[in-house]
Design an enzyme around this catalytic site. Sequence first.
Site, mmCIF file in Angstrom:
data_model
loop_
_atom_site.group_PDB
_atom_site.id
_atom_site.type_symbol
_atom_site.label_atom_id
_atom_site.label_comp_id
_atom_site.label_asym_id
_atom_site.label_seq_id
_atom_site.Cartn_x
_atom_site.Cartn_y
_atom_site.Cartn_z
ATOM 1 C CD GLU A 2 -2.580 1.151 2.667
ATOM 2 O OE1 GLU A 2 -3.799 1.803 2.499
ATOM 3 O OE2 GLU A 2 -2.071 0.694 3.486
ATOM 4 C CE LYS A 23 -7.317 1.219 3.364
ATOM 5 N NZ LYS A 23 -6.381 1.677 4.104
ATOM 6 C CB CYS A 34 -4.336 -1.577 4.491
ATOM 7 S SG CYS A 34 -3.223 -1.292 5.978
#
Length: 287
Positions: free
Chosen positions: A42, A114, A155
Amino acid sequence: MTLRVAAIQMCSGTAPERNAATMAELVRDAASKGATYVQTPEMTGALQRDRAALRAALRGEDDDVIVRTARALAAELGIHLHIGSTAIGLADGKIANRGFLFGPDGAKICHYDKIHMFDVDLDNGESWRESAAYTPGETAQVVDLPFGQLGFSICYDVRFPELFRRQAVVGAQIMTVPAAFTRQTGEAHWEILLRARAIENGFFLVAAAQGGVHEDGRETFGHSMIVDPWGRILAEAGPSGAAVITADIDIAAVAAARGKIPNLKNARDFSVASAGDSAPTTGGVAA
């Protein structure tokens, strides 16, 4: 089908050009080890707490140095290169935490924004508000590649098992979790979350991480990891600094694990009732 996958661990600084050069060196190292799918962490492009500086460095997808470098690397090395994420400026002035997958010809196969924003208040005064800078994505996806079906997360998404389950239900055989876990949350939960997501869905999981003390002052947990469908750790990096880890994975292991414990097939719709509630809600997993 068997293939060699690699996870690249980095300690990205605040300068995208410098991070791109580091990424290129590590990706070439992974390819030299025989990896044909390579994943970076990330925020490969930069970890930058200063929002003004972050915005000043933003570029659109076509002009971003990480995207340009990744396209060239994928074509040069003939690999599938997955940029875990980087900050991309959007047309409306907002920012996407966006991952990219490039094919062996250098063409972009897809991108993933994300979905879940890291808005938390931790012990010792550590607090993060990702939603203050980034626009969350709205779409999960699974792509069909020559070596198997690949699902995407970034994440904090790993704390939302329904995202992983829905991708498993539609066929994901390898799930990706590029990350920049904080040291505090990583020490508590990183390994158990990764192994749990792999076990409960019966797929491989590749998680390239940021690791170390960064220029902007934050500290990330590292421990990039590759996990098999039975929850076994096939490869793991250390807590900090650049690293390349690889593992040979056999996609047939996915069907084998799901055959032994067919929880995807055995899932049932159900309702949840609370005391005094005459209209229970319906639960379950949607395909």
